[in-house]
Design a protein around this motif. Structure first.
Motif, PDB file in Angstrom:
ATOM      1  N   HIS A 102       0.886  -1.167   0.000  1.00  0.00           N
ATOM      2  CA  HIS A 102       0.000   0.000   0.000  1.00  0.00           C
ATOM      3  C   HIS A 102       0.922   1.215   0.000  1.00  0.00           C
ATOM      4  O   HIS A 102       1.590   1.492   0.997  1.00  0.00           O
ATOM      5  CB  HIS A 102      -0.889   0.008   1.246  1.00  0.00           C
ATOM      6  CG  HIS A 102      -1.896  -1.104   1.251  1.00  0.00           C
ATOM      7  ND1 HIS A 102      -2.274  -1.764   2.385  1.00  0.00           N
ATOM      8  CD2 HIS A 102      -2.585  -1.666   0.220  1.00  0.00           C
ATOM      9  CE1 HIS A 102      -3.176  -2.692   2.051  1.00  0.00           C
ATOM     10  NE2 HIS A 102      -3.370  -2.642   0.746  1.00  0.00           N
ATOM     11  N   GLU A 105       1.544   3.700   2.757  1.00  0.00           N
ATOM     12  CA  GLU A 105       2.031   3.170   4.049  1.00  0.00           C
ATOM     13  C   GLU A 105       3.541   2.951   3.900  1.00  0.00           C
ATOM     14  O   GLU A 105       3.994   1.907   3.472  1.00  0.00           O
ATOM     15  CB  GLU A 105       1.267   1.875   4.374  1.00  0.00           C
ATOM     16  CG  GLU A 105      -0.230   2.130   4.417  1.00  0.00           C
ATOM     17  CD  GLU A 105      -1.086   0.872   4.557  1.00  0.00           C
ATOM     18  OE1 GLU A 105      -0.548  -0.195   4.883  1.00  0.00           O
ATOM     19  OE2 GLU A 105      -2.299   0.971   4.333  1.00  0.00           O
ATOM     20  N   ARG A 162      -3.007   4.053  -1.989  1.00  0.00           N
ATOM     21  CA  ARG A 162      -3.097   2.647  -1.637  1.00  0.00           C
ATOM     22  C   ARG A 162      -3.050   1.747  -2.880  1.00  0.00           C
ATOM     23  O   ARG A 162      -2.424   0.699  -2.886  1.00  0.00           O
ATOM     24  CB  ARG A 162      -4.428   2.458  -0.900  1.00  0.00           C
ATOM     25  CG  ARG A 162      -4.663   1.107  -0.322  1.00  0.00           C
ATOM     26  CD  ARG A 162      -6.017   1.131   0.407  1.00  0.00           C
ATOM     27  NE  ARG A 162      -6.347  -0.155   0.922  1.00  0.00           N
ATOM     28  CZ  ARG A 162      -5.996  -0.600   2.135  1.00  0.00           C
ATOM     29  NH1 ARG A 162      -5.308   0.170   2.942  1.00  0.00           N
ATOM     30  NH2 ARG A 162      -6.348  -1.793   2.544  1.00  0.00           N
ATOM     31  N   HIS A 201       3.120  -2.695   6.642  1.00  0.00           N
ATOM     32  CA  HIS A 201       1.960  -1.796   6.501  1.00  0.00           C
ATOM     33  C   HIS A 201       1.945  -0.739   7.609  1.00  0.00           C
ATOM     34  O   HIS A 201       2.759  -0.766   8.527  1.00  0.00           O
ATOM     35  CB  HIS A 201       0.655  -2.590   6.632  1.00  0.00           C
ATOM     36  CG  HIS A 201       0.397  -3.552   5.532  1.00  0.00           C
ATOM     37  ND1 HIS A 201      -0.566  -3.346   4.579  1.00  0.00           N
ATOM     38  CD2 HIS A 201       0.976  -4.739   5.235  1.00  0.00           C
ATOM     39  CE1 HIS A 201      -0.580  -4.379   3.739  1.00  0.00           C
ATOM     40  NE2 HIS A 201       0.346  -5.234   4.113  1.00  0.00           N
ATOM     41  N   THR A 202       0.922   0.140   7.511  1.00  0.00           N
ATOM     42  CA  THR A 202       0.619   1.127   8.557  1.00  0.00           C
ATOM     43  C   THR A 202      -0.853   0.970   8.917  1.00  0.00           C
ATOM     44  O   THR A 202      -1.677   0.795   8.023  1.00  0.00           O
ATOM     45  CB  THR A 202       0.826   2.559   8.029  1.00  0.00           C
ATOM     46  OG1 THR A 202       2.052   2.624   7.327  1.00  0.00           O
ATOM     47  CG2 THR A 202       0.821   3.583   9.158  1.00  0.00           C
TER      48      THR A 202
HETATM   49 ZN    ZN Z   1      -1.853  -1.665   4.397  1.00  0.00          ZN
END
Ligand code: ZN
Length: 546
Positions: A102, A105, A162, A201-202
């Motif tokens: 993403h 992120e 994203r 990820h975040t």
């Molecule tokens: Zn993510």
């Protein structure tokens, strides 16, 4: 000397210094004091400069993105490794770390660049003795530079988007494989066979103080021995290293079951095979989902993620061979025994363990009727406002999907001819599909579709299809020439029911692959589901691999 000549000489000298200046391997995040994140060009320059500096590192092309960018695969080993064949010759297992799936992120991308710097400058010595590191530092290359206020994270102001160049979420593409990026990642899994896959990820969920959160494969159809090892052995050790060596707290990934009553529990329930870490788990490989906490500032997130990655590599540096033994055993058991078990179609999320969360005191605030639309429907009448008062909660971690509806598995599936889209996607996953050369008659199970329902919204460019019906046994069915035989006696067998069972939540029916044949053209009547199940595949038939 005139002033002009002097100025000229100074300019020449400065230019020469600049030209000969070595690349400093400082990331964009570091250079801007964590105000910005690296652009695609920043990342590529960093990688190629690293390749120039060190023969431990090779920059290969994973694939080309929809918008035409090279998606890099970085191979780091104590030997120079440029291909899966060369990796095999070293005898070392690989670990794959995926950043920027993403592209908003971003701290994983910054952290893997810092990791590269430490390795090529000899600051993280010994880490390559027993393992080879594969990095995809900018997996969603097309999303990275579409900078905007795309996220509500605690910095930086601008980040990418994203989705990829096809407006697809790559972390929902693992079953249907519509994107060049995910097709290439699956090819990488087939060819390089990393023992562990780490996806960075975040997350912006519930408020807590740990900057790093983590989980592993959750699909109830994955081998529970592998996830059990992650929860009982791997994560406790990695979390301890992260705290002791790098100073960061961490926590299993999740959200409060009820934000207004934190004591009710902590839950994580993204279970399906469409998610990369679940998908790789279904392939019998270890996985880590790293979710860095969006409310921590960018620097803390980058350094937390960096510490987490290093803690993981320190662990695998010592244990990767025992982990490889486990996945080889899981492959063997899947091949010989998975078809004798049941496939979970539905599940209930239950308690996995108890854990302690470093969080806050929350105040309940009544939502004004005029503000109701600003909050999700499940908020009901109140929202929980975080105060600055610290409070820790010891709660149940609800993240063990226990099957509630299952179907016994067959020994093999048979796909009727002219279903090329189904066969292509199975082969893209690396599944062995054989063609039947001459017709034969046998007893089969066939799913009789009673009802076809469509979702009322678009999801990933798709309208989800839900079928209901029952299996019926039919004696003496003639299997036509050109049908496809897919044995469950293969190492990727866990993926097969996920894709081919018509009621599977992440199945090819749900993703629309069978849309042309599910109902009759004029009367909208359910039709024959063109996949048979064989409970006894030990029957004479001529078949071959295309
Ligand atoms: Zn993510």
């Amino acid at each position: 000397m005139t002033k002009n000549v002097l100025t000229f000489l100074i300019i020449i000298t400065l230019s020469a210094m600049l030209l000969s200046a070595e690349f400093d391997f400082i990331t964009t995040a570091e250079r801007t004091e964590y105000k910005n994140t690296s652009t695609y060009d920043d990342v590529m320059t960093f990688l190629f400069e690293a390749q120039k500096k060190s023969d431990k590192l090779q920059v290969l092309t994973l694939t080309t993105s929809t918008e035409g960018r090279m998606v890099p695969l970085v191979v780091i080993g104590s030997e120079q490794i440029k291909s899966p064949q060369e990796l095999k010759l070293t005898g070392k297992p690989a670990v794959l770390i995926n950043a920027n799936i993403h592209a908003g992120e971003i701290e994983g991308k910054e952290a893997v660049l810092m990791l590269i710097r430490e390795i090529i400058t000899g600051k993280f010595n010994g880490i390559l003795d027993n393992q080879v590191i594969l990095l995809t530092p900018i997996f969603n290359a097309d999303g990275n530079d579409k900078f905007g206020k795309n996220r509500g994270d605690n910095g930086p102001e601008l980040a990418g988007v994203r989705y990829n160049g096809q407006q697809l979420d790559l972390n929902r593409d693992c079953i249907k494989l519509e994107s060049p990026e995910m097709k290439a990642l699956v090819r990488l899994l087939n060819e390089w066979d990393p023992v562990l896959f780490v996806d960075l990820h975040t997350t912006d969920g519930s408020f807590h103080r740990e900057p790093v959160t983590y989980t592993t494969m959750l699909d109830p159809n994955a081998d529970p021995k592998l996830s059990g090892y992650m929860w009982k052995t791997f994560f406790p050790a990695v979390a301890e290293t992260l705290k002791k060596k790098y100073g960061f707290d961490s926590l299993p990934y999740g959200n409060f079951v009820d934000r207004t009553k934190p004591g009710k529990g902590w839950e994580s329930d993204a279970v399906g095979g469409r998610y990369a870490t679940n998908y790789v788990g279904l392939r019998n490989r270890f996985t880590v989902l790293d979710e860095n906490y969006a409310h921590a500032d960018f620097k803390t997130r980058v350094l937390g993620s960096f510490g987490f990655i290093k803690s993981i590599l320190l662990y695998t540096g010592e244990h990767i061979r025992e982990m490889r033994e486990m996945v080889i055993a899981a492959d063997r058991e899947t091949k010989t025994g998975f078809h004798k078990t049941n496939f979970a179609l539905e599940y209930k999320n239950e308690k996995l363990m108890e854990l302690s969360i470093k969080s806050y005191v929350f105040e309940l605030v009544k939502i004004k009727p005029e503000d109701r639309d600003k909050y999700p429907p499940w908020y009901k009448d109140y929202y929980a406002k975080k105060t600055d008062v610290f409070k820790d909660y010891t709660v149940d971690y609800i993240s063990d999907p226990v099957p509630t509806r299952t179907v016994p598995l067959p020994e093999a599936y048979i796909i009727l001819p002219f279903r090329e889209n189904i066969v292509t996607v199975l082969k893209n996953h690396g599944i062995v599909v054989e063609r039947i050369r001459s017709p034969f008659t046998t007893a089969v199970e066939n799913f009789v579709v009673k009802k076809v329902e469509l979702a009322n919204r678009l999801y990933q460019g798709n309208v989800f299809v839900k079928v209901t019906g029952d299996y019926e046994t039919k004696a003496d069915v003639t299997i036509p020439e050109g049908s496809y035989f897919v044995s469950m006696e293969q190492t990727l067998a866990r993926l097969l029911p996920v894709m081919l069972e018509p009621e599977s939540e992440d199945g090819l029916v749900a993703w629309g692959f069978f849309n042309r044949v599910l109902v009759s053209q004029w009367r909208n009547q359910p039709q024959l589901y063109p996949v048979y199940r064989l409970h006894n595949a030990d029957i004479p038939m001529e078949r071959y691999q295309e």
